[in-house]
Enzyme design. Structure first.
Site, PDB file in Angstrom:
ATOM      1  N   PRO A  63       0.814  -1.221   0.000  1.00  0.00           N
ATOM      2  CA  PRO A  63       0.000   0.000   0.000  1.00  0.00           C
ATOM      3  C   PRO A  63       0.845   1.268   0.000  1.00  0.00           C
ATOM      4  O   PRO A  63       2.016   1.263   0.373  1.00  0.00           O
ATOM      5  CB  PRO A  63      -0.810  -0.117   1.297  1.00  0.00           C
ATOM      6  CG  PRO A  63      -0.845  -1.570   1.589  1.00  0.00           C
ATOM      7  CD  PRO A  63       0.474  -2.120   1.111  1.00  0.00           C
ATOM      8  N   ARG A  64       0.219   2.363  -0.406  1.00  0.00           N
ATOM      9  CA  ARG A  64       0.949   3.607  -0.619  1.00  0.00           C
ATOM     10  C   ARG A  64       1.655   4.119   0.624  1.00  0.00           C
ATOM     11  O   ARG A  64       2.784   4.597   0.560  1.00  0.00           O
ATOM     12  CB  ARG A  64      -0.009   4.683  -1.152  1.00  0.00           C
ATOM     13  CG  ARG A  64      -0.460   4.407  -2.562  1.00  0.00           C
ATOM     14  CD  ARG A  64      -1.495   5.412  -3.028  1.00  0.00           C
ATOM     15  NE  ARG A  64      -1.834   5.158  -4.424  1.00  0.00           N
ATOM     16  CZ  ARG A  64      -2.721   5.865  -5.097  1.00  0.00           C
ATOM     17  NH1 ARG A  64      -3.366   6.856  -4.516  1.00  0.00           N
ATOM     18  NH2 ARG A  64      -2.973   5.577  -6.358  1.00  0.00           N
ATOM     19  N   ASP A  65       0.990   4.080   1.758  1.00  0.00           N
ATOM     20  CA  ASP A  65       1.604   4.626   2.966  1.00  0.00           C
ATOM     21  C   ASP A  65       2.849   3.826   3.339  1.00  0.00           C
ATOM     22  O   ASP A  65       3.882   4.388   3.711  1.00  0.00           O
ATOM     23  CB  ASP A  65       0.600   4.670   4.114  1.00  0.00           C
ATOM     24  CG  ASP A  65       0.050   3.299   4.485  1.00  0.00           C
ATOM     25  OD1 ASP A  65      -0.267   2.514   3.573  1.00  0.00           O
ATOM     26  OD2 ASP A  65      -0.066   3.016   5.691  1.00  0.00           O
TER      27      ASP A  65
END
Length: 636
Positions: A329-331
Site C-alpha cells: 500500500p501507498r503509505d
C-alpha cells in the site's frame, strides 16, 4: 451535538437496499420546483450535476476552471477499481470491501466501505455505456491490472489516462444537461463563503474570477464537490489551483471537519529538483505492476543505475514485504522509501529518490507490451526529465497526494449542516486512514452518480414545504460583507513578502512535521510555527492589484489564509491521535522493525472537529465493527 451517521439496519449486504426501500421519493413535477447548487465539476461534481438534472432538478454548477473539462479528475492516471472478478482470481464484493477497510487501517465505517465495493461493478457498466475506452483483451473482454494493497486484479484502466477518459464521459453527460437548460454552468467562479439561514445551507457567495465581482446564489440544497486539500503542503501532485477553501468556509459555518490529519503521501512522484518548483508530477501507481523499486546497497553510491550490478541492488519492498512486494500500500511504500533515503541510500541529484526499474519486465514481456500499457507515462517522464525509462530506471520519490480527511458526512453524504452535502475527495467517508490506489475515481464517481441522487431526496422532500429565501436576505448581506472585509484587509496590508513566500514556509513546516511521520514534539512546534507564520502573513504579505479584476495573487492569498488555519487543525488532529494508523504514523507508536502500532481501545473513532471562534472542539464518531474484527495490518 450528537453525530448521527444514519447507518441503515440489517446485514451489511442489505443496508444500501434497505435504505433505498425506505427513502422518500419526490414527484417528477415537484422536482422541477427545486434547485440545487453543485460546487465543483470534476467526476463527483459533474456526475452529481448531470444526474440530478436528469432526475428533474434545476442545477447551478460552479467551477474555478475555465471549463469543467479541466477539473483535476483529469490528472488521475492509473485506473478505477471494481469487483467484477473477470480474472476468476478470487475477487468479490466482500474481498474488495475487506481490502479497502484493511487498507484504511480500520478507521472507516463498515457500511460506507461496503457500499463503495457493492456499487463498483455497476459503475463500470455505467461508464462502458457512456463510451469510456477501457483497455480490453484481444477477444474484447475488459482487462484488469493490480494496484497496491491487494492480491487480485480489479483495476480497470484506459492506458495511463483513466481520469481523463472518465471525466470526458462525465462532461458529456453534464453538457447534455446544459444544452437541455437543466444545468446552468458558471466557470471561472470561486465559492468564497457559505450562507446558512435558520441552521440550513441555503446559498453561496461567489467571486467572479475574471471581473472580481461578488455574487449571491440561492438554492434548496448545496453540494460541495471541490476535491482535496493536500496543497497545504505546497509541493504536491495536485494542480496549482486545487484548494480546500470551499470546505474550510463550510467548516467555519458549522460543518464538522473529520480526520484532517489523514493525508496520503504517494510513493511514485517525480522528485523535487529545486526550491523554485511549484508542484510535483505524479507517475501512476500502475507502474508498480511491472516496475521493481530498488536503491543501491552502498550508501552515497554515485554510479549510474545501469552500472550497478544486480547483487548490489536492494529491492527493499520485496525484501521487507514479500507477500505484496512492489504492490505494498501507498503509505507503507512511501515510508519505506523515506527510510532508505534518510539512511543515505537515496539516488538522483539531490539524493531524494529511489529507482523504479522496468528492465526485468521488458526482458520478460517485451518492450511492445510495456509500451501498450504505459507508453504515455513513459513519454511524460521523458518530456520532463529527458530520460528514456525504457533504457534506464525512473527516479521516483514520495509526494503529498490525496486527502482521506474532509468534511464529516453521514451515510447520506450530508454534513452536520442540514442541506449541505459533500461528495468525492472533499468528504472523509470511505477510505479511513489510507486510500488504496484506484479507489479515488471510484468514490468520486459513485458519490456523484449513484449515492447522492438517491439520498438527497430525503432532505429535498421537506424543502418543498419551505419558502426559499431571496438573495436579499440578511444572511446573504452579512456573508458578503464579511467577504469584502477579508478581501480589503488582504489587499491593504501592502507588506514586503509574496504569497508564495508564505506558502513555501508553510509547506516546509507541514512536510517536516505532519507528513509521512509525526511526533509529539514536532507537532507542538509546528502549531506554534504556523500560528507565527499566520500572524506574519496578516501583517506583511504583499498582494498586488485590486479586487475588481482578474487577480491570481489575490486568489492565492485567500486560499493560503485558509491553508494556514487548516494546517493548525491538521497538526492538532495528529497530536490528539496517539497511535499510528495508515498514513498517520506517530513515531512513538511503532514496532521494533518500524511498522505502525494502532491503539484500538482508545482511538477506534472518526475525529470530527467543530470550529469554535479560532479554536477547535473534538467530537467522536465511535466506529463499530459488526461484521469484521480489526486485525494487525500486515503485508508481509
Amino acid at each position: 451535538m450528537k453525530l448521527d451517521s444514519k447507518i441503515p439496519e440489517g446485514r451489511l449486504e442489505d443496508k444500501w437496499r434497505n435504505y433505498q426501500i425506505k427513502a422518500q421519493l419526490i414527484n417528477p413535477a415537484n422536482k422541477k420546483k427545486l434547485n440545487v447548487i453543485v460546487v465543483g465539476s470534476g467526476l463527483s461534481g459533474a456526475g452529481a450535476a448531470a444526474t440530478l438534472a436528469e432526475l428533474g432538478y434545476d442545477v447551478q454548477c460552479f467551477c474555478y476552471q475555465d471549463s469543467a473539462r479541466r477539473a483535476h479528475s483529469v490528472a488521475a492516471q492509473g485506473g478505477i477499481n471494481a469487483a467484477k472478478n473477470y480474472q476468476h482470481d478470487g475477487d468479490s464484493v466482500w474481498r474488495m470491501f475487506y481490502d479497502t477497510l484493511k487498507g484504511g487501517d480500520f478507521r472507516s465505517r463498515e457500511a460506507n466501505t461496503y457500499r463503495l465495493a457493492e456499487l463498483s461493478a455497476p459503475l463500470i457498466d455505467h461508464f462502458v455505456q457512456q463510451g469510456v475506452p477501457f483497455a480490453r483483451e484481444y477477444g474484447g473482454v475488459l482487462v484488469n491490472r493490480s494496484f497496491g494493497g491487494v492480491q487480485v486484479q480489479r483495476t480497470f484502466y484506459a492506458r495511463g489516462q483513466t481520469g481523463q477518459q472518465l471525466l470526458l464521459a462525465a462532461y458529456s453527460q453534464l453538457y447534455k444537461m446544459i444544452r437541455a437548460k437543466k444545468v446552468k454552468m458558471f466557470p471561472r467562479s470561486e465559492m468564497i463563503d457559505l450562507v446558512v439561514i435558520d441552521g440550513k445551507a441555503k446559498g453561496i457567495i461567489v467571486r467572479d474570477l475574471v471581473t472580481g465581482e461578488l455574487k449571491r446564489y440561492v438554492a434548496d440544497a448545496i453540494v460541495l464537490a471541490t476535491g482535496g486539500y493536500s496543497r497545504v503542503f505546497r509541493l504536491s501532485t495536485l494542480a496549482i489551483g486545487c484548494n480546500g477553501s470551499a470546505i474550510w468556509k463550510a467548516h467555519k459555518r458549522g460543518a464538522f471537519f473529520a480526520a484532517p490529519s489523514f493525508t496520503q503521501i504517494h510513493p511514485t512522484a517525480l522528485p523535487q529538483t529545486s526550491e523554485a518548483q511549484s508542484k510535483l508530477t505524479l507517475m501512476s501507481e500502475s507502474l508498480r505492476n511491472d516496475g521493481r523499486i530498488w536503491v543501491p546497497k552502498k550508501k552515497e553510491d554515485i554510479r549510474k543505475a545501469n552500472d550497478i550490478p544486480e547483487k548490489e541492488r536492494d529491492y527493499y519492498l520485496e525484501r521487507r514485504y514479500p507477500s505484496f512486494g512492489n504492490l505494498a500500500p501507498r503509505d507503507i511504500a512511501s515510508r519505506a522509501a523515506k527510510e532508505r533515503i534518510d539512511a543515505g541510500y537515496g539516488v538522483g541529484r539531490l539524493k531524494n529518490a529511489v529507482y523504479l526499474d522496468f528492465r526485468h519486465a521488458i526482458d520478460k514481456l517485451g518492450i511492445q507490451t510495456i509500451k501498450d500499457r504505459y507508453e504515455n507515462l513513459f513519454g511524460m517522464y521523458k518530456k520532463i526529465t529527458g530520460i528514456d525509462a525504457y533504457k534506464e530506471p525512473m527516479q521516483i520519490s514520495p509526494a503529498a497526494h490525496f486527502s482521506m480527511g474532509g468534511l464529516w458526512v453521514d451515510y447520506e453524504l450530508m454534513t452536520t449542516i442540514p442541506g449541505l452535502y459533500a461528495v468525492g475527495e472533499c468528504n472523509f467517508s470511505d477510505h479511513g486512514a489510507n486510500r488504496l490506489g484506484a479507489n479515488s475515481l471510484l468514490q468520486a464517481s459513485i458519490d456523484g452518480y449513484f449515492i447522492l441522487p438517491n439520498t438527497i431526496n430525503n432532505y429535498l422532500a421537506g424543502a418543498l414545504e419551505e419558502d426559499i429565501p431571496t438573495t436579499d436576505h440578511i444572511e446573504f448581506e452579512k456573508a458578503e460583507k464579511e467577504v469584502r472585509v477579508i478581501i480589503d484587509r488582504v489587499l491593504n496590508i501592502n507588506g514586503t513578502k509574496t504569497v508564495d513566500h508564505f506558502h513555501r514556509e508553510l509547506g516546509k513546516v507541514m512536510w517536516q512535521e505532519c507528513a509521512m511521520s509525526r511526533n509529539k514534539k514536532g507537532l507542538e512546534k509546528a502549531i506554534l510555527q504556523i500560528k507565527t507564520l499566520k500572524d506574519e502573513f496578516w501583517s506583511d504579505v504583499k498582494v498586488t492589484g485590486s479586487g475588481n479584476e482578474l487577480n491570481t495573487e489575490l486568489e492565492k492569498a485567500l486560499r493560503l489564509a485558509d491553508f494556514m488555519e487548516m494546517g493548525i487543525l491538521m497538526c492538532t488532529d495528529a497530536l490528539e491521535r496517539e497511535e499510528s494508523c495508515g498514513a498517520h504514523f506517530r513515531e512513538e507508536f511503532q514496532t521494533e522493525d518500524g511498522e505502525a502500532v494502532r491503539v484500538d481501545e482508545n482511538y477506534s473513532y472518526v475525529s470530527a472537529w467543530e470550529y469554535d471562534e479560532g479554536d477547535f472542539k473534538l467530537h467522536k464518531e465511535e466506529l463499530e465493527f459488526e461484521f469484521v474484527q480489526p486485525s494487525v495490518r500486515s503485508y508481509k
